[in-house]
Design an enzyme around this catalytic site. Structure first.
Site, PDB file in Angstrom:
ATOM      1  N   THR A  81       0.735  -1.302   0.048  1.00 42.48           N
ATOM      2  CA  THR A  81       0.024   0.024   0.072  1.00 42.48           C
ATOM      3  C   THR A  81       1.092   1.300   0.077  1.00 42.48           C
ATOM      4  O   THR A  81       0.534   2.244  -0.913  1.00 42.48           O
ATOM      5  CB  THR A  81      -0.961   0.016   1.269  1.00 42.48           C
ATOM      6  OG1 THR A  81      -1.952  -1.097   1.252  1.00 42.48           O
ATOM      7  CG2 THR A  81      -1.670   1.308   1.119  1.00 42.48           C
ATOM      8  N   LYS A 163      -7.049   5.080   5.714  1.00 40.79           N
ATOM      9  CA  LYS A 163      -5.814   4.683   6.057  1.00 40.79           C
ATOM     10  C   LYS A 163      -4.905   5.896   5.980  1.00 40.79           C
ATOM     11  O   LYS A 163      -5.240   6.665   5.327  1.00 40.79           O
ATOM     12  CB  LYS A 163      -5.090   3.608   5.195  1.00 40.79           C
ATOM     13  CG  LYS A 163      -5.639   2.256   5.164  1.00 40.79           C
ATOM     14  CD  LYS A 163      -4.607   1.278   4.143  1.00 40.79           C
ATOM     15  CE  LYS A 163      -5.336  -0.139   4.106  1.00 40.79           C
ATOM     16  NZ  LYS A 163      -4.408  -0.708   3.252  1.00 40.79           N
ATOM     17  N   HIS A 488      -0.754  -9.868  -0.766  1.00 40.78           N
ATOM     18  CA  HIS A 488      -0.153  -9.452  -2.034  1.00 40.78           C
ATOM     19  C   HIS A 488       1.377  -8.823  -1.637  1.00 40.78           C
ATOM     20  O   HIS A 488       1.934  -8.992  -0.390  1.00 40.78           O
ATOM     21  CB  HIS A 488      -0.815  -8.195  -2.668  1.00 40.78           C
ATOM     22  CG  HIS A 488      -1.218  -7.033  -1.264  1.00 40.78           C
ATOM     23  ND1 HIS A 488      -0.262  -6.136  -1.270  1.00 40.78           N
ATOM     24  CD2 HIS A 488      -2.182  -6.775  -0.635  1.00 40.78           C
ATOM     25  CE1 HIS A 488      -0.606  -5.164  -0.031  1.00 40.78           C
ATOM     26  NE2 HIS A 488      -1.872  -5.718   0.250  1.00 40.78           N
TER      27      HIS A 488
END
Length: 547
Positions: A81, A163, A488
């Site tokens: 991310t 986030k 991921h």
């Protein structure tokens, strides 16, 4: 005399008219607003996988009227991310912008650090730790910073995401504001890096208490269960249930979760996307973005798609349900922009920070090789091997992001060779199940990796933030914390092939299947706006999309 005076007046009016016209043309040569949308963990194929259930005005409108770069890839490791959001807005790679992962071992501090943690700033509007965040670990500017510089700081730039890292890193160093969600206080918050108190419009939005309201509605299927054709059945052992559930099945009564603040669950349900979209609309109105006579920039990241993907995996009904709902949010947001800013008056792009892998259990169920690797096992094995060889303790600092960090301070103190240590560890660690090979960064040029793998690893390498050894897993293998759910981070297409669609001002309709990269996004925006690229950019503009 009067004739000369008259001539001077006429000349002055002509010059003034030319100058004023040039200023007006400058304004017209840029959109009123730029909106960057990042859908966290959105694989490229999600644009099409659920398309039969999408509305005409969400993803289909973007594809039908915008320009899609169908083969856009992440060109570095790891596909997480924080580096993903940073690459999008800096046009650069971790080796330059410095955001090596979400967390990494920082050699200058001799500990694992979080990408935006900053104890020198204080929380504004929320709990203490949640607000101690800033972009101080980022080495470069973002495209938002460059817009501020190009307009002598007249442009406003605002970042929004549940986030913190999805808000802070895109907005950049000189942002007017970055807002993220704090589940403890149930508020959208910021830090003193940006301001001393929340603006009135943010306080007003927080006062609505929408997160708790949404959570109390729980998560039910939007459609009848029989319509989720693109997903496996609801009850799968490799999907991770919520803390109050025995099985990961609908209805998800998230309002009954104990031992956490009620609003914390908003991050893991589709209503978190609704909350994000509504807050983005409030920001446009509250900060009068796109209405101030100069170009403004709003970055929006939808975080729940990542939380849901991690918990349930790629083939889950929950994932399909989330994207069907998100499509409606995208449609509503575009309608809002058309109404408030004006159709054709804003430039928008939609992309992702990374993709996602199928759950290990799903792969095995369908006879596709997959498995899990333990970073704790890697650490313990490396530590014991080096202790036996050198007869010294504490020679390994950490194993993070499939990277092994040697304790350089101890190696210097004991007069030991890190190169020798790597040569000893590589054949040992390469025998771990799921590990394809182990690469020493200092000898990267000498390895037999494919050129693409070498490029991705080279684009990652930052000496003070990268490990000595990189473990590369086989396709579909992942860390063992994802025995249920998925994750991921790899170099493989399921993690690195992302959507990229440009829409609106200055963009023609069409698509390309030529290979483009996540690092090309910021240079493309810079070229459209006729401003400088971010100061560490390595990408190039995608000029085929220009009108």
């Amino acid at each position: 005399m009067n004739n000369i005076f008259f001539q001077r007046i006429v000349l002055a009016l002509i010059v003034f008219g030319f100058t004023n016209n040039s200023y007006t043309q400058t304004l017209k040569s840029r959109p009123k607003l730029v909106v960057g949308i990042v859908v966290d963990q959105m694989r490229w194929d999600y644009l099409y996988r659920y398309s039969e259930k999408y509305t005409a005005n969400g993803f289909k409108r973007l594809l039908g009227e915008g320009y899609s770069c169908e083969q856009t890839y992440i060109n570095y490791f790891p596909s997480y991310t924080a580096p993903g959001h940073t690459a999008i807005y800096t046009g650069s790679v971790p080796a330059v912008h410095g955001i090596a992962a979400n967390d990494w071992f920082e050699r200058t501090e001799n500990k694992v650090v979080y990408c935006t943690s900053d104890t020198s700033v204080q929380s504004v509007g929320g709990s203490k730790k949640a607000g101690q965040q800033s972009p101080h670990r980022l080495y470069t500017t973002t495209i938002c910073d460059e817009l501020r510089l190009a307009t002598n700081f007249k442009s406003k730039t605002v970042g929004i995401a549940l986030k913190d890292r999805g808000s802070i890193l895109p907005a950049g160093q000189a942002a007017n504001a970055a807002y993220w969600f704090d589940g403890i206080s149930e508020n959208w918050i910021t830090s003193t890096y940006y301001m001393k108190e929340l603006p009135a419009w943010v306080q007003k939005f927080n006062a609505k208490k929408l997160p708790a309201k949404y959570v109390k509605e729980n998560w039910k299927m939007l459609l009848d269960a029989s319509q989720y054709h693109e997903s496996t059945e609801d009850d799968k052992w490799y999907e991770r249930p919520f803390p109050n559930e025995e099985k990961p099945v609908f209805e998800h009564k998230v309002s009954e979760i104990k031992n956490q603040p009620l609003a914390e669950a908003i991050k893991s349900i589709p209503y978190g996307n609704t909350l994000t979209a509504e807050f983005a609309k409030a920001a446009i109105e509250g900060d009068t973005l796109g209405k101030r006579g100069t170009t403004d920039f709003l970055t929006v990241s939808f975080s729940p798609t990542d939380y849901i993907g991690h918990q349930f995996g790629i083939n889950a009904i929950e994932t399909e349900d989330t994207y069907i709902r998100l499509d409606k949010e995208i449609a509503s947001f575009i309608d809002f922009l058309n109404e408030k800013v004006g159709k054709g008056e804003y430039l928008l792009f939609l992309t992702a920070d990374h993709g996602g892998a199928h759950a290990v259990g799903f792969n095995k169920e369908n006879r596709i090789p997959a498995g899990n690797v333990s970073e704790k096992e890697i650490f313990n094995m490396a530590d014991s091997v080096l202790q036996l060889h050198f007869q010294k303790k504490n020679l390994v600092s950490a194993v993070v992001n499939q990277q092994l960090y040697l304790d350089h301070n101890n190696f210097v103190k004991e007069k030991l060779s890190t190169k020798e240590a790597c040569e000893i560890l590589i054949p040992v660690l390469s025998k771990i199940a799921g590990v394809d090979r182990v690469v020493a960064y200092e000898q990267l040029s000498e390895t037999t990796l494919t050129p693409w793998f070498k490029e991705c690893l080279s684009n990652q390498y930052k000496p003070l933030r990268t490990g000595d050894l990189q473990l590369l897993y086989h396709p579909a293998w992942m860390d063992d914390w994802a025995v249920k759910g998925t994750t991921h981070g790899s170099i493989f297409p399921y993690d690195t092939h992302i959507p990229l669609v440009f829409y609106g001002w200055g963009v023609k309709h069409g698509e390309t299947v030529s290979k483009t990269y996540i690092t090309d996004i910021a240079p493309t925006i810079a070229a459209l706006l006729k401003i400088q690229m971010p100061n560490g950019a390595t990408g190039t503009p995608i000029t085929d999309l220009f009108k």
